[in-house]
Scaffold this active site. Sequence first.
Site, PDB file in Angstrom:
ATOM      1  N   LYS A   1     131.136  59.188 -11.270  1.00 39.41           N
ATOM      2  CA  LYS A   1     130.153  58.949 -10.182  1.00 39.41           C
ATOM      3  C   LYS A   1     130.125  57.494  -9.940  1.00 39.41           C
ATOM      4  O   LYS A   1     129.396  57.389  -8.762  1.00 39.41           O
ATOM      5  CB  LYS A   1     128.575  59.502 -10.930  1.00 39.41           C
ATOM      6  CG  LYS A   1     127.927  58.588 -12.015  1.00 39.41           C
ATOM      7  CD  LYS A   1     126.874  59.351 -12.430  1.00 39.41           C
ATOM      8  CE  LYS A   1     126.417  58.471 -13.745  1.00 39.41           C
ATOM      9  NZ  LYS A   1     125.875  59.662 -14.787  1.00 39.41           N
TER      10      LYS A   1
ATOM     11  N   LYS B   1     139.486  60.036 -15.136  1.00 35.44           N
ATOM     12  CA  LYS B   1     138.170  61.141 -15.325  1.00 35.44           C
ATOM     13  C   LYS B   1     137.475  60.821 -13.994  1.00 35.44           C
ATOM     14  O   LYS B   1     137.282  59.953 -13.483  1.00 35.44           O
ATOM     15  CB  LYS B   1     137.635  60.961 -16.525  1.00 35.44           C
ATOM     16  CG  LYS B   1     136.405  60.268 -16.591  1.00 35.44           C
ATOM     17  CD  LYS B   1     135.802  60.488 -17.791  1.00 35.44           C
ATOM     18  CE  LYS B   1     134.184  59.872 -17.787  1.00 35.44           C
ATOM     19  NZ  LYS B   1     133.468  60.044 -19.056  1.00 35.44           N
TER      20      LYS B   1
ATOM     21  N   LYS C   1     130.815  47.006 -21.487  1.00 35.78           N
ATOM     22  CA  LYS C   1     129.778  46.872 -20.836  1.00 35.78           C
ATOM     23  C   LYS C   1     129.423  45.190 -20.502  1.00 35.78           C
ATOM     24  O   LYS C   1     129.101  44.580 -19.564  1.00 35.78           O
ATOM     25  CB  LYS C   1     128.465  47.579 -21.092  1.00 35.78           C
ATOM     26  CG  LYS C   1     128.583  48.916 -20.943  1.00 35.78           C
ATOM     27  CD  LYS C   1     127.134  49.545 -20.397  1.00 35.78           C
ATOM     28  CE  LYS C   1     127.481  51.038 -20.125  1.00 35.78           C
ATOM     29  NZ  LYS C   1     126.283  51.712 -20.012  1.00 35.78           N
TER      30      LYS C   1
HETATM   31  P1  AMP Z   1     128.282  59.531 -18.366  1.00 37.18           P
HETATM   32  O1  AMP Z   1     127.959  60.158 -16.916  1.00 37.18           O
HETATM   33  O2  AMP Z   1     129.657  58.927 -18.311  1.00 37.18           O
HETATM   34  O3  AMP Z   1     127.291  58.864 -19.280  1.00 37.18           O
HETATM   35  O4  AMP Z   1     128.718  60.829 -19.221  1.00 37.18           O
HETATM   36  C1  AMP Z   1     127.644  61.828 -19.609  1.00 37.18           C
HETATM   37  C2  AMP Z   1     128.271  63.179 -20.197  1.00 37.18           C
HETATM   38  O5  AMP Z   1     129.088  63.899 -19.403  1.00 37.18           O
HETATM   39  C3  AMP Z   1     128.890  62.802 -21.336  1.00 37.18           C
HETATM   40  O6  AMP Z   1     128.945  63.815 -22.222  1.00 37.18           O
HETATM   41  C4  AMP Z   1     130.658  62.687 -20.890  1.00 37.18           C
HETATM   42  O7  AMP Z   1     131.469  63.130 -21.855  1.00 37.18           O
HETATM   43  C5  AMP Z   1     130.759  63.921 -19.853  1.00 37.18           C
HETATM   44  N1  AMP Z   1     131.296  63.696 -18.615  1.00 37.18           N
HETATM   45  C6  AMP Z   1     131.232  62.663 -17.911  1.00 37.18           C
HETATM   46  N2  AMP Z   1     132.293  62.553 -16.939  1.00 37.18           N
HETATM   47  C7  AMP Z   1     133.182  63.678 -17.266  1.00 37.18           C
HETATM   48  C8  AMP Z   1     134.364  64.425 -16.760  1.00 37.18           C
HETATM   49  N3  AMP Z   1     134.814  63.989 -15.781  1.00 37.18           N
HETATM   50  N4  AMP Z   1     134.712  65.603 -17.215  1.00 37.18           N
HETATM   51  C9  AMP Z   1     134.072  65.778 -18.413  1.00 37.18           C
HETATM   52  N5  AMP Z   1     133.014  65.583 -19.067  1.00 37.18           N
HETATM   53  C10 AMP Z   1     132.370  64.274 -18.441  1.00 37.18           C
END
Ligand code: AMP
Length: 337
Positions: free
Chosen positions: A205, A202, A120
């Site tokens: 958003k 992956k 970051k």
């Molecule tokens: P983040 O939005 O990256 O802060 O992730 C929040 C939670 O969602 C975490 O537990 C991530 O591991 C899960 N997560 C985010 N993107 C994915 C994805 N494409 N597939 C599965 N889990 C996800």
Amino acid sequence: MSEIVETPRPKRALSCIQPTGTPTIGNYFGALRNWVAMQEEMDCFFAVADLHAITVRQDPAKLRQQIREMFALLLAIGLDPEKNVIFVQSQVPTHAELSWLLACNTQFGELSRMTQFKDKSQKHADNVNAGLFTYPVLMAADILLYQPDYVPVGADQKQHVELTRDIAERFNSVYGNTFTVPEPYIMKKGAKVRSLQDPTKKMSKSDENQNAFISLKDDKDTILRKCKRAVTDSEACVCYREGKDGVNNLMELYSAVTGQSFEEIERAFEGKGYGDFKMAVGEAVAAELAPVQERFAMYLQDKAQLEALMKQGAEHAYAVSSRTLYKAKKKMGFVMV
Ligand code: AMP
Ligand code: TRP
């Protein structure tokens, strides 16, 4: 003679999610849906980690809206505010206070090793603020205040939970037993959802390509359109095999929604083209999200009810966390009046 059976305290879990951006179906199938399942098995605390969100500069009006939306979403996915403690981090002052106590028990070197900080600080080179550096300490406070046994997180947060364990163990050995040392709980059932446009990545958003992800706010037409445009291959065979990343991703998604195995899906779509399959995936995702979206709109529209539920959650969270904070301060030598 009757035997006295001690009922063990139910296991406790805590997790938080940042209110930045609208979550995708990746967040939903990878994390949030497991929270819903977990509330049946454990005492759960779930929070909107809004204090974490300001390590990156936020527009105040937008942040306020996103906090409301994330809280509404937690309710909309089916987390029961009577069964769990659901709250907004910034509404519970114990988090910031314990964070300072823990910061003085965390080494600069430990924080320097956090891979998320390294990533970051490169990504936001113009705003490498002290909060970005001490973020894992605040996260440790979020966790340790509630004495949880488990912290369900995605793999990217595991290092922070390990640091939390180190901080807790050190504090306990210096000042006497104060904190439960929690285990990271990497969810087994969580599907990994990949980008619809580049299935080697992956789903995220923050992807610039809107077609790469399905947000939990997308309506049915948008979901169908994005599925239709999903990248596949030229083989026209709905089967799960190495090298077919796009199809594999859609199959995993379809399986996560319907509970069908890959074999069942292969059989159902034998001889059919990708067009049919993509429509089926889109329909299934839209049907799963429809009730969530309906409840989401309902909670958001009633601001007074939403704020009453926030207040209820914050008061409950304060009652639990202030006991831990009291204990920690007392052990460290502060005068408690
Ligand atoms: P983040 O939005 O990256 O802060 O992730 C929040 C939670 O969602 C975490 O537990 C991530 O591991 C899960 N997560 C985010 N993107 C994915 C994805 N494409 N597939 C599965 N889990 C996800
Ligand atoms: N850092 C986590 C993330 O970005 C969110 C978070 C904050 C968290 N405090 C937490 C997760 C405590 C688990 C426990 O996803």
